[in-house]
Design a protein around this motif. Structure first.
Motif, PDB file in Angstrom:
ATOM      1  N   GLU A  91       3.220  -1.840  20.554  1.00 42.26           N
ATOM      2  CA  GLU A  91       4.050  -2.078  21.343  1.00 42.26           C
ATOM      3  C   GLU A  91       3.835  -2.723  22.646  1.00 42.26           C
ATOM      4  N   TYR A  92       4.650  -3.579  23.204  1.00 43.94           N
ATOM      5  CA  TYR A  92       4.497  -4.457  24.278  1.00 43.94           C
ATOM      6  C   TYR A  92       5.492  -4.068  25.562  1.00 43.94           C
ATOM      7  N   TYR A  93       4.951  -4.477  26.849  1.00 42.31           N
ATOM      8  CA  TYR A  93       5.910  -4.404  27.830  1.00 42.31           C
ATOM      9  C   TYR A  93       6.689  -5.677  27.644  1.00 42.31           C
ATOM     10  N   PHE A  94       8.345  -5.518  27.752  1.00 43.30           N
ATOM     11  CA  PHE A  94       8.915  -6.929  27.868  1.00 43.30           C
ATOM     12  C   PHE A  94       8.987  -7.622  29.072  1.00 43.30           C
ATOM     13  N   ASP A  95       8.829  -8.810  29.323  1.00 39.55           N
ATOM     14  CA  ASP A  95       8.933  -9.739  30.421  1.00 39.55           C
ATOM     15  C   ASP A  95      10.156 -10.584  30.235  1.00 39.55           C
ATOM     16  N   PRO A  96      11.220 -10.105  30.920  1.00 44.41           N
ATOM     17  CA  PRO A  96      12.343 -10.703  31.120  1.00 44.41           C
ATOM     18  C   PRO A  96      12.151 -12.440  31.341  1.00 44.41           C
ATOM     19  N   THR A  97      11.032 -12.709  31.964  1.00 40.57           N
ATOM     20  CA  THR A  97      10.830 -13.978  32.172  1.00 40.57           C
ATOM     21  C   THR A  97      10.361 -15.003  31.220  1.00 40.57           C
ATOM     22  N   LEU A  98      10.098 -14.415  30.106  1.00 40.62           N
ATOM     23  CA  LEU A  98       9.742 -15.076  28.767  1.00 40.62           C
ATOM     24  C   LEU A  98      11.030 -15.284  27.841  1.00 40.62           C
ATOM     25  N   SER A 139       4.827 -15.567  34.066  1.00 42.32           N
ATOM     26  CA  SER A 139       5.131 -14.121  33.951  1.00 42.32           C
ATOM     27  C   SER A 139       4.808 -13.327  35.077  1.00 42.32           C
ATOM     28  N   SER A 140       6.047 -12.612  35.327  1.00 40.67           N
ATOM     29  CA  SER A 140       6.010 -11.684  36.460  1.00 40.67           C
ATOM     30  C   SER A 140       4.694 -10.640  36.830  1.00 40.67           C
ATOM     31  N   ILE A 141       4.049 -10.337  35.284  1.00 39.92           N
ATOM     32  CA  ILE A 141       3.305  -9.448  35.383  1.00 39.92           C
ATOM     33  C   ILE A 141       1.818  -9.789  36.124  1.00 39.92           C
ATOM     34  N   ASP A 186       9.214 -20.802  42.715  1.00 38.87           N
ATOM     35  CA  ASP A 186       9.160 -20.653  41.041  1.00 38.87           C
ATOM     36  C   ASP A 186       9.073 -18.790  41.217  1.00 38.87           C
ATOM     37  N   GLY A 187       8.136 -18.358  41.947  1.00 35.99           N
ATOM     38  CA  GLY A 187       8.182 -16.915  41.871  1.00 35.99           C
ATOM     39  C   GLY A 187       9.468 -16.067  42.363  1.00 35.99           C
ATOM     40  N   ALA A 188      10.066 -16.648  43.400  1.00 36.74           N
ATOM     41  CA  ALA A 188      11.436 -16.207  43.717  1.00 36.74           C
ATOM     42  C   ALA A 188      12.363 -16.245  42.579  1.00 36.74           C
ATOM     43  N   ALA A 189      12.303 -17.358  41.838  1.00 33.00           N
ATOM     44  CA  ALA A 189      13.406 -17.287  40.675  1.00 33.00           C
ATOM     45  C   ALA A 189      13.154 -16.641  39.450  1.00 33.00           C
ATOM     46  N   ASP A 190      11.681 -16.326  39.326  1.00 28.06           N
ATOM     47  CA  ASP A 190      11.201 -15.235  38.447  1.00 28.06           C
ATOM     48  C   ASP A 190      11.864 -13.732  38.898  1.00 28.06           C
ATOM     49  N   ASP A 191      11.704 -13.581  40.112  1.00 22.78           N
ATOM     50  CA  ASP A 191      11.975 -12.474  40.709  1.00 22.78           C
ATOM     51  C   ASP A 191      13.500 -12.206  40.277  1.00 22.78           C
ATOM     52  N   SER A 192      14.359 -13.019  40.852  1.00 18.96           N
ATOM     53  CA  SER A 192      15.889 -12.820  40.418  1.00 18.96           C
ATOM     54  C   SER A 192      16.149 -12.520  39.064  1.00 18.96           C
ATOM     55  N   VAL A 193      15.266 -12.915  37.952  1.00 15.58           N
ATOM     56  CA  VAL A 193      15.619 -12.669  36.779  1.00 15.58           C
ATOM     57  C   VAL A 193      15.031 -11.333  36.191  1.00 15.58           C
ATOM     58  N   LEU A 194      13.960 -11.096  36.985  1.00 17.39           N
ATOM     59  CA  LEU A 194      13.107  -9.814  36.686  1.00 17.39           C
ATOM     60  C   LEU A 194      14.076  -8.694  36.966  1.00 17.39           C
ATOM     61  N   VAL A 249      11.562 -10.281  19.318  1.00 19.78           N
ATOM     62  CA  VAL A 249      11.297  -9.178  19.812  1.00 19.78           C
ATOM     63  C   VAL A 249      12.341  -8.338  19.897  1.00 19.78           C
ATOM     64  N   LYS A 250      12.107  -7.009  19.526  1.00 18.50           N
ATOM     65  CA  LYS A 250      13.273  -5.845  19.630  1.00 18.50           C
ATOM     66  C   LYS A 250      12.712  -4.953  20.861  1.00 18.50           C
ATOM     67  N   THR A 251      13.626  -4.704  21.686  1.00 20.59           N
ATOM     68  CA  THR A 251      13.457  -3.758  22.779  1.00 20.59           C
ATOM     69  C   THR A 251      13.523  -2.284  22.127  1.00 20.59           C
ATOM     70  N   SER A 252      13.220  -1.361  22.996  1.00 21.23           N
ATOM     71  CA  SER A 252      13.330   0.090  22.306  1.00 21.23           C
ATOM     72  C   SER A 252      14.713   0.632  22.226  1.00 21.23           C
ATOM     73  N   ASP A 253      15.774  -0.197  22.961  1.00 24.26           N
ATOM     74  CA  ASP A 253      17.172   0.026  22.973  1.00 24.26           C
ATOM     75  C   ASP A 253      17.757  -0.599  21.589  1.00 24.26           C
ATOM     76  N   GLY A 254      17.028  -1.316  20.911  1.00 24.27           N
ATOM     77  CA  GLY A 254      17.566  -1.771  19.740  1.00 24.27           C
ATOM     78  C   GLY A 254      18.190  -3.228  19.730  1.00 24.27           C
ATOM     79  N   GLN A 255      17.870  -3.912  20.954  1.00 22.17           N
ATOM     80  CA  GLN A 255      18.445  -5.228  21.297  1.00 22.17           C
ATOM     81  C   GLN A 255      17.288  -6.162  20.820  1.00 22.17           C
ATOM     82  N   LEU A 256      17.612  -7.430  20.278  1.00 24.04           N
ATOM     83  CA  LEU A 256      16.683  -8.388  19.940  1.00 24.04           C
ATOM     84  C   LEU A 256      16.536  -9.560  20.813  1.00 24.04           C
ATOM     85  N   HIS A 257      15.527 -10.106  21.184  1.00 21.65           N
ATOM     86  CA  HIS A 257      15.319 -10.992  22.147  1.00 21.65           C
ATOM     87  C   HIS A 257      14.347 -12.041  21.691  1.00 21.65           C
ATOM     88  N   ARG A 258      14.338 -13.452  22.076  1.00 22.07           N
ATOM     89  CA  ARG A 258      13.823 -14.590  21.626  1.00 22.07           C
ATOM     90  C   ARG A 258      12.875 -14.813  22.935  1.00 22.07           C
TER      91      ARG A 258
END
Length: 587
Positions: free
Chosen positions: A23-30, A46-48, A56-64, A97-106
């Motif tokens: 399992e991995y930590y899902f990063d919304p910025t990806l 990646s915000s991690i 660019d970092g501020a834009a990442d934070d808004s997504v994050l 990838v699939k997060t622990s709530d069952g949702q799929l993400h590209r």
């Protein structure tokens, strides 16, 4: 001793391969949009691993921070092919990838995902400093796991983090999380360690606000340092020696005062945390308080409230006059406060308290955005006062009749009526008489009537002003008279102050007429001044009732002459050695 850690859940196993899933930590910025976009576009950082703050970092934070999947555990379903016309950067491996709530993400690149490796990443341990790898992702995962178990408190060493559950938390067996039994449990776990500074036996207990309060209390009492006794000097007079002995003890009494800083965004639970800490300190020291209570201006038929009760009664009173409903929080504190609770370092009991307030939000008195309210006390009057009181203050037209309440009658709360009764009881406990309580409510009503004063352009031409001269409208003249009557002010002087401006030119005073906008600004400034002055006065009254016994004035039984020529001889009473715990609520 390290705290016991909950056992980690079993790792999930792939039913096809039989191997443990990584399992991995899902990063919304990806993440890529659902409808797909070119993999050749510049990938988000990646915000991690982000460092510093850039555009660019501020834009990442808004997504994050708007993603509910932030650092949620996920598994890789499969790698996906890139489009022919949008090759990604070299080395990138797009994946599904699939997060622990069952949702799929590209996502753009699976190589940038950080794996969960240690058992502590799954366990939700009580102290995040014991995580093998402390990162934003692992910290948030620990909070998420504990929050799902209704464990809203998590430690980071001496710092306590809390997540507002927006519900009442009950423990196994139905016990309340803040019950008196829980208070005594945290107190009893360290009551036999008063002389040990570095020992903390509450490790076996869950993280809690009571633990923070108890640590501050123990540290205060354990910090008293006594120096060696002063060498005896035989030549000195016995009385002088006694006075020097008391002075030496005073100098040798060194206390390391403690402070608890409570901060967070609106709705995080700062106000409730402040109340719980004060409740704990008042409860665990109540048995140590002296039986006698200093007599004040109390009604003979009423038993004076204990100091601990008066300390606690200050909370709902300040909430009524300083808290309001916002879009994020129904009981948001709109001012900052520093509560200083003094303790006797000999007995450990509370001997006094004081409150310092700052930055009251004055704009809320006159203006609120849609969905928010003015301060609670305005609505409590309409819900809790009887018809006779409403008629006395000319509030019988209801909330919708007043501009400063937004002319909206839909903002009443079901708790306003009971809160009004609690506010009146608190005013009793701080020593206000019936006339004084009526005056307080009259000032509140006067502020509302000030808000209803309207202005219009005067049609007379007798003006030397370059603009349009303002005058009060006839329809609001009654509101103006009522406000002046409730405040005990001269109508002529108040009207002159609102409609004119005094200018000093060449040693002469000129009355410059104000236009409608300027007069309206003066009206609002006047209302803000009246309300904020009332708030400051209430804080001073609270402080007067919470003052330490050593700071109270000594009543003089005789006249000035008898006190001067025949002073009453009383036994010497040295001051009580004290220290304080400060609670800072930063709103």
């Amino acid at each position: 001793m390290a705290p016991k850690r909950p056992s980690a859940p079993a790792r999930t196993v792939d039913l096809v391969t039989g191997k443990a899933k990584v399992e991995y930590y899902f990063d919304p910025t990806l993440a890529l949009p659902p409808d797909g976009e070119s993999f050749g576009d510049t990938p988000a950082k990646s915000s991690i691993k982000r460092k510093g703050s850039t555009e660019d970092g501020a834009a990442d934070d808004s997504v994050l921070f708007t993603s509910r999947h932030l650092f949620m555990p996920c598994t890789i379903v499969k790698d996906i092919e890139t489009e022919e016309d949008g090759d990604g950067s070299p080395g990138e491996v797009p994946a599904l990838v699939k997060t622990s709530d069952g949702q799929l993400h590209r996502i753009r690149d699976r190589n940038k995902l950080v794996p969960l490796t240690a058992p502590e990443d799954y366990a939700g341990i009580p102290d995040v400093l014991h995580l093998p790898n402390v990162t934003e992702a692992s910290l948030l995962q620990a909070l998420r796991v504990r929050y799902k178990r209704d464990e809203i408190y998590t430690s980071a060493g001496p710092i306590l983090m809390s997540v507002n559950p927006y519900k009442t938390i009950t423990l196994n067996g139905g016990e309340d999380l803040y019950s008196e039994e829980r208070m005594l449990l945290y107190r009893n776990s360290t009551s036999n360690l008063a002389s040990a500074v570095a020992v903390d036996s509450t490790d076996a207990l869950p993280c809690h606000l009571f633990e923070v309060a108890d640590r501050a209390y123990n540290s205060l009492l354990a910090s008293v340092i006594s120096s060696e006794n002063e060498p005896h000097i035989e030549e000195e007079d016995a009385l002088v020696m006694m006075e020097k002995d008391h002075e030496q003890k005073r100098r040798n009494h060194v206390v390391r005062n403690q402070s608890v800083i409570i901060s967070g965004e609106s709705g995080a639970g700062k106000t409730e945390a402040t109340k719980k800490i004060m409740q704990y300190l008042a409860r665990v020291t109540k048995d140590k308080a002296p039986a006698a209570v200093a007599a004040g201006d109390q009604d003979e038929n009423k038993a004076p409230a204990s100091l601990e009760d008066r300390v606690l009664s200050s909370n709902p009173l300040l909430e009524s006059f300083g808290n309001a409903r916002t879009l994020k929080n129904d009981n948001s504190s709109r001012f900052g406060k520093f509560i200083k609770i003094s303790f006797s370092t000999d007995s450990g009991s509370i001997v006094g308290a004081s409150i310092s307030n700052y930055l009251l939000e004055k704009t809320r008195i006159t203006t609120q955005i849609e969905g928010e309210r003015n301060y609670h006390i305005f609505y409590q009057i309409f819900s809790g006062a009887d018809d006779a009181m409403l008629a006395e203050f000319k509030l019988d037209n209801g909330i919708a009749a007043f501009r400063y309440l937004g002319n909206r009658a839909t903002l009443k709360s079901r708790r306003d009526a009971s809160a009004f009764s609690e506010t009146m009881e608190c005013l009793d406990q701080i020593g206000l008489l019936e006339d004084e309580k009526n005056n307080v409510l009259g000032i509140i009503a006067a502020v509302l009537h000030i808000g209803n004063i309207g202005f219009e352009v005067a049609k007379d031409e007798d003006t030397h002003s370059g603009g349009e001269k303002a005058k009060m409208t006839e329809s609001t003249a009654e509101s103006f008279k009522t406000a002046c009557s409730l405040l005990g002010l001269d109508e002529t002087k108040v009207s002159e102050a609102m409609l004119t401006k005094l200018l000093s030119v060449g040693g002469k005073t000129i009355h410059k007429p104000q236009d409608v906008a300027q007069a309206s600004d003066k009206r609002d400034a006047f209302a803000k001044l009246v309300y904020s002055s009332l708030f400051v006065w209430l804080v001073k009254k609270i402080n007067a009732t919470l003052a330490s016994e050593n700071s109270l004035p000594v009543p003089n039984g005789g006249g000035e002459s008898s006190a001067a020529f025949s002073p009453v001889r009383t036994p010497y009473k040295p001051p009580v050695p004290t220290g304080f715990i400060g609670v800072l609520d930063i709103y």
